[in-house]
Design a protein around this motif. Sequence first.
Motif, PDB file in Angstrom:
ATOM      1  N   LYS A   1      11.560 -38.612  22.769  1.00  0.00           N
ATOM      2  CA  LYS A   1      12.058 -37.554  22.257  1.00  0.00           C
ATOM      3  C   LYS A   1      12.764 -36.335  22.967  1.00  0.00           C
ATOM      4  O   LYS A   1      13.757 -35.680  22.994  1.00  0.00           O
ATOM      5  CB  LYS A   1      10.984 -36.820  21.282  1.00  0.00           C
ATOM      6  CG  LYS A   1      10.869 -37.590  19.871  1.00  0.00           C
ATOM      7  CD  LYS A   1      10.101 -36.933  18.855  1.00  0.00           C
ATOM      8  CE  LYS A   1       8.663 -36.569  19.321  1.00  0.00           C
ATOM      9  NZ  LYS A   1       7.893 -36.070  18.109  1.00  0.00           N
TER      10      LYS A   1
ATOM     11  N   HIS B   1      14.913 -42.287  13.474  1.00  0.00           N
ATOM     12  CA  HIS B   1      13.497 -41.793  13.166  1.00  0.00           C
ATOM     13  C   HIS B   1      12.903 -40.636  14.187  1.00  0.00           C
ATOM     14  O   HIS B   1      12.557 -39.605  13.770  1.00  0.00           O
ATOM     15  CB  HIS B   1      12.356 -42.930  13.524  1.00  0.00           C
ATOM     16  CG  HIS B   1      11.043 -42.447  13.173  1.00  0.00           C
ATOM     17  ND1 HIS B   1      10.446 -42.203  11.772  1.00  0.00           N
ATOM     18  CD2 HIS B   1       9.997 -42.349  13.955  1.00  0.00           C
ATOM     19  CE1 HIS B   1       9.084 -41.780  11.892  1.00  0.00           C
ATOM     20  NE2 HIS B   1       8.938 -42.002  13.411  1.00  0.00           N
TER      21      HIS B   1
ATOM     22  N   GLU C   1      14.781 -37.450  13.136  1.00  0.00           N
ATOM     23  CA  GLU C   1      13.992 -36.991  12.239  1.00  0.00           C
ATOM     24  C   GLU C   1      13.137 -35.974  12.376  1.00  0.00           C
ATOM     25  O   GLU C   1      12.671 -35.077  12.044  1.00  0.00           O
ATOM     26  CB  GLU C   1      13.955 -37.935  11.102  1.00  0.00           C
ATOM     27  CG  GLU C   1      15.187 -38.319  10.311  1.00  0.00           C
ATOM     28  CD  GLU C   1      15.983 -37.368   9.785  1.00  0.00           C
ATOM     29  OE1 GLU C   1      15.674 -36.431   9.159  1.00  0.00           O
ATOM     30  OE2 GLU C   1      17.280 -37.480  10.034  1.00  0.00           O
ATOM     31  N   GLU C   2      12.177 -36.696  13.515  1.00  0.00           N
ATOM     32  CA  GLU C   2      10.904 -36.102  13.960  1.00  0.00           C
ATOM     33  C   GLU C   2      11.384 -34.782  14.516  1.00  0.00           C
ATOM     34  O   GLU C   2      10.652 -33.871  14.692  1.00  0.00           O
ATOM     35  CB  GLU C   2      10.189 -36.805  14.843  1.00  0.00           C
ATOM     36  CG  GLU C   2       9.345 -38.116  14.415  1.00  0.00           C
ATOM     37  CD  GLU C   2       8.276 -38.651  15.027  1.00  0.00           C
ATOM     38  OE1 GLU C   2       7.916 -37.933  16.058  1.00  0.00           O
ATOM     39  OE2 GLU C   2       7.999 -39.722  14.651  1.00  0.00           O
TER      40      GLU C   2
ATOM     41  N   LYS D   1      13.917 -32.981  14.123  1.00  0.00           N
ATOM     42  CA  LYS D   1      14.710 -31.880  13.310  1.00  0.00           C
ATOM     43  C   LYS D   1      13.492 -31.411  12.551  1.00  0.00           C
ATOM     44  O   LYS D   1      13.418 -29.952  12.557  1.00  0.00           O
ATOM     45  CB  LYS D   1      15.435 -32.779  12.153  1.00  0.00           C
ATOM     46  CG  LYS D   1      16.869 -32.948  12.556  1.00  0.00           C
ATOM     47  CD  LYS D   1      17.615 -33.903  11.382  1.00  0.00           C
ATOM     48  CE  LYS D   1      18.796 -34.076  11.990  1.00  0.00           C
ATOM     49  NZ  LYS D   1      19.765 -34.648  10.582  1.00  0.00           N
ATOM     50  N   TYR D   2      12.572 -32.206  12.525  1.00  0.00           N
ATOM     51  CA  TYR D   2      11.186 -31.390  11.403  1.00  0.00           C
ATOM     52  C   TYR D   2      10.394 -30.442  12.506  1.00  0.00           C
ATOM     53  O   TYR D   2      10.314 -29.314  12.105  1.00  0.00           O
ATOM     54  CB  TYR D   2      10.209 -32.718  11.246  1.00  0.00           C
ATOM     55  CG  TYR D   2       8.934 -32.055  10.326  1.00  0.00           C
ATOM     56  CD1 TYR D   2       8.897 -31.508   9.408  1.00  0.00           C
ATOM     57  CD2 TYR D   2       7.618 -32.192  11.259  1.00  0.00           C
ATOM     58  CE1 TYR D   2       7.795 -31.227   8.763  1.00  0.00           C
ATOM     59  CE2 TYR D   2       6.652 -31.826  10.760  1.00  0.00           C
ATOM     60  CZ  TYR D   2       6.487 -31.295   9.463  1.00  0.00           C
ATOM     61  OH  TYR D   2       5.396 -30.661   8.917  1.00  0.00           O
ATOM     62  N   GLU D   3      10.259 -30.923  13.945  1.00  0.00           N
ATOM     63  CA  GLU D   3       9.586 -29.990  14.510  1.00  0.00           C
ATOM     64  C   GLU D   3      10.686 -28.983  14.973  1.00  0.00           C
ATOM     65  O   GLU D   3       9.989 -27.802  15.161  1.00  0.00           O
ATOM     66  CB  GLU D   3       9.593 -30.721  16.054  1.00  0.00           C
ATOM     67  CG  GLU D   3       8.474 -31.915  15.978  1.00  0.00           C
ATOM     68  CD  GLU D   3       8.476 -32.709  17.306  1.00  0.00           C
ATOM     69  OE1 GLU D   3       8.998 -32.231  18.373  1.00  0.00           O
ATOM     70  OE2 GLU D   3       7.926 -33.769  17.225  1.00  0.00           O
ATOM     71  N   TYR D   4      11.765 -28.798  14.895  1.00  0.00           N
ATOM     72  CA  TYR D   4      12.743 -27.630  15.065  1.00  0.00           C
ATOM     73  C   TYR D   4      12.598 -26.900  13.932  1.00  0.00           C
ATOM     74  O   TYR D   4      13.171 -25.502  14.119  1.00  0.00           O
ATOM     75  CB  TYR D   4      14.168 -28.040  15.301  1.00  0.00           C
ATOM     76  CG  TYR D   4      14.504 -28.771  16.958  1.00  0.00           C
ATOM     77  CD1 TYR D   4      13.631 -28.418  17.777  1.00  0.00           C
ATOM     78  CD2 TYR D   4      15.401 -29.688  16.795  1.00  0.00           C
ATOM     79  CE1 TYR D   4      13.696 -29.027  18.823  1.00  0.00           C
ATOM     80  CE2 TYR D   4      15.619 -30.222  18.059  1.00  0.00           C
ATOM     81  CZ  TYR D   4      14.789 -29.885  19.137  1.00  0.00           C
ATOM     82  OH  TYR D   4      15.177 -30.628  20.510  1.00  0.00           O
ATOM     83  N   GLU D   5      12.202 -27.285  12.702  1.00  0.00           N
ATOM     84  CA  GLU D   5      12.297 -26.225  11.636  1.00  0.00           C
ATOM     85  C   GLU D   5      11.105 -25.196  11.753  1.00  0.00           C
ATOM     86  O   GLU D   5      11.149 -24.322  10.746  1.00  0.00           O
ATOM     87  CB  GLU D   5      12.074 -26.984  10.384  1.00  0.00           C
ATOM     88  CG  GLU D   5      13.106 -28.095  10.060  1.00  0.00           C
ATOM     89  CD  GLU D   5      13.033 -28.857   8.801  1.00  0.00           C
ATOM     90  OE1 GLU D   5      11.831 -28.751   8.042  1.00  0.00           O
ATOM     91  OE2 GLU D   5      13.846 -29.816   8.495  1.00  0.00           O
ATOM     92  N   ARG D   6      10.224 -25.323  12.774  1.00  0.00           N
ATOM     93  CA  ARG D   6       9.203 -24.459  12.853  1.00  0.00           C
ATOM     94  C   ARG D   6       9.753 -23.022  13.025  1.00  0.00           C
ATOM     95  O   ARG D   6      10.881 -23.031  13.672  1.00  0.00           O
ATOM     96  CB  ARG D   6       8.064 -24.784  13.694  1.00  0.00           C
ATOM     97  CG  ARG D   6       7.429 -26.041  13.580  1.00  0.00           C
ATOM     98  CD  ARG D   6       6.324 -26.557  14.446  1.00  0.00           C
ATOM     99  NE  ARG D   6       5.798 -25.491  15.242  1.00  0.00           N
ATOM    100  CZ  ARG D   6       4.974 -25.584  16.502  1.00  0.00           C
ATOM    101  NH1 ARG D   6       4.886 -26.932  16.768  1.00  0.00           N
ATOM    102  NH2 ARG D   6       4.796 -24.637  17.002  1.00  0.00           N
TER     103      ARG D   6
ATOM    104  N   MET E   1      18.061 -26.250  16.496  1.00  0.00           N
ATOM    105  CA  MET E   1      18.042 -27.333  15.593  1.00  0.00           C
ATOM    106  C   MET E   1      19.150 -28.127  15.872  1.00  0.00           C
ATOM    107  O   MET E   1      20.210 -28.011  16.595  1.00  0.00           O
ATOM    108  CB  MET E   1      18.552 -26.522  14.203  1.00  0.00           C
ATOM    109  CG  MET E   1      19.735 -25.984  13.863  1.00  0.00           C
ATOM    110  SD  MET E   1      19.824 -25.059  12.382  1.00  0.00           S
ATOM    111  CE  MET E   1      21.004 -26.271  11.531  1.00  0.00           C
TER     112      MET E   1
END
Length: 197
Positions: free
Chosen positions: A7, A40, A43-44, A46-51, A57
């Motif tokens: 990542k 995958h 996507e992980e 992207k999810y972490e950047y949403e915090r 992003m």
Amino acid sequence: MEIAELKAIIEGLLFASGDEGITVKQLKGILNISEETVSHLIEELKYEYERIDRGIMIMESNEVLHLTTKPEHSEYYKKLLEVPQSSRMSQAALETLAIIAYRQPITKTEIEELRGVKSDRPVQTLVARSLIEEIGRKESIGRPILYGTSKDFLTYFGLTSLEELPPLPETGESEDVNQEADLFFERFNEELELDNE
């Protein structure tokens, strides 16, 4: 290789790819992992950047991935762009910029012939400030880089096109041309310094 390390590498590649971005296929080839694994990991990320405590992003456009800033923070980015960058340019940078603006496309050697001194540093400064850019190669021995002004140059000096540059006197004397151009750019340099105070 660990997932966390993969990542981190993807994040670095997204950053390094800049405005051009990078595709999942390119990431697959560089990392030598499956396309599913790359998707995958994206996507992980992207999810972490949403915090809320993250300022970036991943944006996907036409299958190209870009690392970008969050739109909800745009007012702060606008303020950054409104703050003038570092103050004055050196006399050497101003002379070099004037020569490039009026004589483009031009090589560094041609700039040095007009100025009578080495121009490596001023050219580097102007490239770093995005006021000039490489616009091709000259069809001559060694194929030297041709420089020209950038879009940022027009914005920086409040011009809509190069035709708005003040006309130079009708003379064959390159010294007069350079002096006239230097005066034009110095005026803007002084205005910027006043704005910064």
